[in-house]
Design an enzyme around this catalytic site. Structure first.
Site, mmCIF file in Angstrom:
data_model
loop_
_atom_site.group_PDB
_atom_site.id
_atom_site.type_symbol
_atom_site.label_atom_id
_atom_site.label_comp_id
_atom_site.label_asym_id
_atom_site.label_seq_id
_atom_site.Cartn_x
_atom_site.Cartn_y
_atom_site.Cartn_z
ATOM 1 C CG ASP A 104 40.698 46.513 40.772
ATOM 2 O OD1 ASP A 104 40.693 46.118 41.952
ATOM 3 O OD2 ASP A 104 40.139 45.887 39.843
ATOM 4 C CB SER A 105 41.169 48.429 46.353
ATOM 5 O OG SER A 105 42.581 48.305 46.460
ATOM 6 C CG ASP A 119 44.000 44.160 41.122
ATOM 7 O OD1 ASP A 119 44.180 42.929 41.106
ATOM 8 O OD2 ASP A 119 43.460 44.759 42.065
ATOM 9 C CE LYS A 127 44.384 41.068 43.027
ATOM 10 N NZ LYS A 127 42.934 41.180 42.689
ATOM 11 C CD GLU A 169 38.390 41.197 40.602
ATOM 12 O OE1 GLU A 169 37.177 41.085 40.295
ATOM 13 O OE2 GLU A 169 38.818 42.108 41.330
ATOM 14 C CD GLU A 216 37.763 40.457 48.418
ATOM 15 O OE1 GLU A 216 37.192 41.408 48.999
ATOM 16 O OE2 GLU A 216 38.380 40.585 47.345
#
Length: 269
Positions: free
Chosen positions: A43-44, A82, A110, A112, A179
Site C-alpha cells: 500500500d506504499s 497488502d 499482508k 499490519e 519494519e
C-alpha cells in the site's frame, strides 16, 4: 513460480531471500529477469505511485488492480499483497477483501498489527488464505506512532513485540515482516520462529529475507531517505541498469553484504 513452501525451505537451508515492492507489469518483468524471490504489492503505492503523504487513502480496488498488473508481468516471484487501511477491521471485510486480491493474483495477503489480529488470521488461514503479519513500524498506524520512527527500542517493548509475533504465529501467520526495529531484535525473532520466514526492512541482516521499496533502492525517491535504504542503481551502468540493480540487490541479500551495519539500527536491549 516460487511458493510459500520454497520460502520456508530457503529459511531451513539458511538461504536469504530477496523481496521488492512492485506496482506495474514492466517493473515486474524486470524483477523476473533479475530472479527476485518475492514481490510485495504494498500500500506504499499510495505515496510512490499516487502521490499521497501516507498509505491511508489506498483502497482494496487499488491493490487488486496493481496485483493483477504485477502478476501478468511476472510468473517467477512469490507475490504478497497488502490489505490497506481499515479493509480488515471486521471478519467479513477481511475475508471479502482478501478474496478480491487473491483472485487478482496474490499468493498471500499482508496485514499490519499484533496479537489483536489473531482471530482474523485464524479465519483467513482456515479459508485457505495465507497471511503475512507486518509488525514494528506499521505505516497504517503512523499517526499513532507520531511519525516514522524506530520501534521496540527497550527490552520491555522488544518483549511485547516478540509476544505479538508469538500470538500471530500461533493463530496461523505464515510469514512475519518486521519494519524499523533494532538489528538484535530482528535476529532474535528470526531465531525464535524456526518454521516461520521473517522478512526485514530496517531490521538487520539476520532476518530470513529483506524487502525494500523498489523506487528507494533505485534512487527514485527524493528528499530524506530512510537509514535502511541502499541505492543499488548508482552502482550500475548501461542499457540494463535497472535489471542489473535488481540483480545486485538479490545477490547482496543472498551473500549478506546487504544490509550492512550502516543500514541497521544498533540498540542494546
Amino acid at each position: 513460480m516460487i511458493s510459500l513452501s520454497d520460502l520456508r525451505k530457503f529459511k531451513t537451508e539458511g538461504r536469504k531471500f530477496s523481496c521488492l515492492t512492485c506496482y506495474d507489469a514492466s517493473m515486474a518483468k524486470a524483477m523476473e529477469f533479475a530472479e527476485i524471490d518475492s514481490i510485495l504489492i504494498g500500500d506504499s503505492l499510495g505515496m510512490v505511485i499516487q502521490g499521497h503523504d501516507s498509505t491511508l487513502p489506498v483502497t482494496v480496488d487499488d491493490m487488486a488492480y496493481h496485483t493483477a498488473a504485477v502478476r501478468r508481468g511476472n510468473q517467477h516471484s512469490f507475490i504478497m499483497t497488502d490489505l490497506p487501511f481499515m479493509s480488515y477491521a471486521t471478519l467479513p471485510d477481511a475475508l471479502n477483501n482478501a478474496k478480491k486480491v487473491m483472485q487478482a493474483g496474490a499468493q498471500m495477503i499482508k496485514i499490519e498489527g499484533g496479537a489483536w489480529l489473531s482471530e482474523s488470521i485464524r479465519v483467513l488461514t482456515q479459508n485457505g488464505i495465507p497471511v503475512c503479519v507486518h509488525l514494528g513500524l506499521t505505516p497504517q498506524s503512523v499517526h499513532v506512532f507520531g511519525g516514522y520512527k524506530l520501534q521496540a527500542k527497550t527490552r520491555e517493548a522488544a518483549d511485547q513485540l516478540i509476544a505479538d509475533c508469538q500470538a500471530v504465529v500461533d493463530a496461523g501467520a505464515a510469514i512475519l515482516l518486521l519494519e524499523c526495529v533494532p538489528a538484535q531484535l530482528g535476529q532474535e525473532i528470526a531465531e525464535l520462529f524456526p518454521q516461520t520466514p521473517v522478512i526485514g526492512i530496517g531490521a538487520g541482516k539476520e532476518t530470513d529475507g529483506q524487502v525494500l521499496v523498489a523506487q528507494d533502492m533505485l534512487g527514485l525517491s527524493f528528499g530524506k531517505v530512510a537509514r535502511f535504504v541502499r541505492n543499488f542503481m548508482k552502482e550500475q551502468a548501461g542499457e540494463t541498469a535497472i535489471v542489473d540493480a535488481f540483480k545486485a540487490y538479490h545477490a547482496a541479500v543472498q551473500d549478506q553484504s546487504f544490509p550492512a551495519r550502516e543500514h541497521t539500527f544498533q540498540v542494546e536491549l
